[in-house]
Design a protein around this motif. Structure first.
Motif, PDB file in Angstrom:
ATOM      1  N   GLY A  73       2.123  -5.723   7.799  1.00  0.00           N
ATOM      2  CA  GLY A  73       0.718  -5.487   7.478  1.00  0.00           C
ATOM      3  C   GLY A  73      -0.077  -6.781   7.495  1.00  0.00           C
ATOM      4  O   GLY A  73       0.481  -7.876   7.675  1.00  0.00           O
TER       5      GLY A  73
ATOM      6  N   ARG B   6       0.804  -1.220   0.000  1.00  0.00           N
ATOM      7  CA  ARG B   6       0.000   0.000   0.000  1.00  0.00           C
ATOM      8  C   ARG B   6       0.836   1.268   0.000  1.00  0.00           C
ATOM      9  O   ARG B   6       0.461   2.272  -0.605  1.00  0.00           O
TER      10      ARG B   6
ATOM     11  N   GLU C  62      -1.783  -6.049   1.174  1.00  0.00           N
ATOM     12  CA  GLU C  62      -2.081  -5.215   2.344  1.00  0.00           C
ATOM     13  C   GLU C  62      -0.867  -5.203   3.276  1.00  0.00           C
ATOM     14  O   GLU C  62      -0.865  -5.783   4.363  1.00  0.00           O
ATOM     15  N   VAL C  63       0.193  -4.502   2.806  1.00  0.00           N
ATOM     16  CA  VAL C  63       1.408  -4.325   3.596  1.00  0.00           C
ATOM     17  C   VAL C  63       1.954  -2.933   3.321  1.00  0.00           C
ATOM     18  O   VAL C  63       1.607  -2.299   2.323  1.00  0.00           O
ATOM     19  N   GLU C  64       2.826  -2.474   4.204  1.00  0.00           N
ATOM     20  CA  GLU C  64       3.537  -1.218   4.014  1.00  0.00           C
ATOM     21  C   GLU C  64       5.016  -1.457   4.278  1.00  0.00           C
ATOM     22  O   GLU C  64       5.385  -2.357   5.046  1.00  0.00           O
TER      23      GLU C  64
END
Length: 481
Positions: free
Chosen positions: A395, A336, A359-361
């Protein structure tokens, strides 16, 4: 010391072949490259990093890679800027002009590494960088004649006849060097010859008339060289594709692509066409898999990917039900957001949106992770390779890791499993993982050849090839054996 008349003339592979050849004859051989510019790097046994080509040469010597084998590594992240690695560890960032001022001060460290290797070896095979004729960069040089002079080394020139102009390259290199540096050159090798070598015989007299140098061998084209790890990204522009094969994998050729030898085991699969997509061309609509490769400049390469329209191609690819895999920097792009609070890659405080399919940063960090790793994938298949990154990724999707390395979860998978990524380089060199992963793209396909034994066999065939076409007695005499 092997020095080239230009970049990408085959110095690295000639050095690797000679490493294996003389190792098989019972000598303790070590490779050395004082200065390297490459984003293809390897983790060393002493916790550092060196150019991938020197790791291959160490393997050819049947010894583990060490930081001393490549004491200065320049990893470009823009046209004029690079990360500087000294003694295997990140020293900092440097612009091209800055490095020209810095390099002379690195000579003592380079000579110390050379001396440490020499203390344990019968033969050191030293590879130059770029061209010996770059006299505009001679002040403070540690890559070619500057190092040869400081270490008092004999030099053999290497020219690539496949690109044309080999006679002019050899004679021209000789012409621009001062007499004391010419005296170091003991002969030359003509590399990558195709066709009848007797047609080159008249050229030997021409070269001798201008330089007085003997030819130490005319080395025919060695096709299997394409399956060995390349020195740098210059080789990607000429790497052949394999159209018409039933399984198709596309890889966008990013400007700062790094550790792209991750792709080599895929390129060797007989039913797989690996398409390295250049700028200006859309990602193919019929690809079974798109791999986002490693990058030395993740944020900049992500912007380039978008500017090329490849983000739109990837979205269409996923809508068709196909899959995407990110490795290291490519994994970071799939998340993301990417933030760089300390300015590891550019201005401090940078924050950009990722592609958003995981869905990770990722947050860039000052300390680089450098380690050999092994473990299993999420289905229990063994994997091994190495990690080399300055980002930390977290995430919800990271709770579905792609691999477990030394007991640690690494990577992430989307809920539907069609998007995944991890930090492990060398993933596809693990035969069971590669076979299982590709079978999900094309069920029922036959497994390819075991990768690691194949590399060993190619190194042996390369050594045999050189033994057939080089004047080894003369080379040994030049080296003082």
């Amino acid at each position: 010391m092997l020095q080239g008349t230009g970049s990408d003339v085959g110095k690295s592979l000639l050095t690797a072949g000679l490493c294996r050849l003389f190792t098989r004859r019972g000598l303790r051989v070590r490779p050395f490259k004082p200065q390297n510019m490459s984003n293809n790097a390897a983790v060393t046994i002493d916790g550092g990093e060196i150019g991938r080509a020197q790791a291959l040469q160490a393997r050819a010597c049947r010894v583990p890679p060490r930081a001393d084998m490549n004491p200065v590594l320049i990893k470009p992240h823009s046209d004029t800027g690079a990360q500087l690695v000294v003694g295997g560890q990140v020293w900092g960032q440097a612009g091209a002009g800055d490095y020209q001022r810095l390099k002379a001060g690195l000579l003592p460290e380079v000579l110390a590494a050379f001396a440490r290797l020499g203390a344990e070896a019968d033969l050191l095979l030293v590879e130059g960088a770029g061209s010996a004729a770059e006299v505009n960069l001679r002040a403070g040089d540690i890559a070619n004649m500057g190092f040869a002079t400081a270490a008092d080394l004999p030099v053999v020139l290497v020219a690539d006849i496949d690109r044309g102009g080999a006679i002019a390259a050899l004679v021209g290199t000789w012409a621009v060097l001062p007499p004391e540096e010419r005296a170091r050159i003991k002969g030359y090798v003509v590399n990558r010859f195709r066709g009848d070598p007797t047609l080159f015989t008249p050229a030997l007299d021409v070269i001798a008339a201008h330089t007085g140098l003997p030819c130490l061998g005319i080395v025919p084209w060695f096709a299997e060289a394409a399956l060995l790890p390349a020195e740098d990204a210059a080789s990607l522009a000429t790497r052949p594709g394999a159209p018409g094969r039933p399984l198709r994998v596309a890889v966008p050729r990013l400007p700062c692509i790094a550790n792209f030898d991750d792709l080599d085991p895929l390129a060797a699969e007989p039913d797989l066409g690996l398409d390295l997509v250049p700028p200006g061309r859309a990602l193919p609509g019929d690809a079974d898999l798109v791999i986002l490769p490693g990058s030395k400049a993740t944020i900049a390469d992500l912007a380039f990917l978008r500017a090329q329209g490849w983000e739109i191609d990837l979205a269409a690819h996923l809508r068709r039900g196909s899959r995407v895999l990110g490795i290291c920097g490519g994994y970071q792009m799939l998340g993301r957001r990417i933030t760089d609070p300390l300015g590891v890659e550019g201005p401090a405080g940078a924050s950009v949106e990722g592609l958003g399919w995981l869905e990770v940063e990722t947050e860039m960090a000052a300390a680089k992770v450098l380690r050999d790793s092994h473990g299993v994938d999420h289905l229990g298949r063994p994997v091994r390779g190495y990690e080399m990154h300055m980002g930390r990724t977290f995430g919800p999707d990271a709770e579905r890791p792609l691999v477990i390395l030394d007991g640690r979860p690494d990577g992430a998978r989307s809920v539907d499993g069609r998007v995944a990524g991890c930090y492990l380089h060398g993933l596809f060199a693990s035969d069971s993982f590669r076979a299982g992963f590709l079978s999900t793209l094309r069920p029922g396909r036959a497994e390819g050849e075991a990768w690691e034994p194949r590399i060993e066999a190619i190194l042996d065939r390369l050594a045999d090839h050189l033994a057939d076409h080089l004047d080894l007695a003369r080379l040994a005499a030049i080296a003082g054996l």
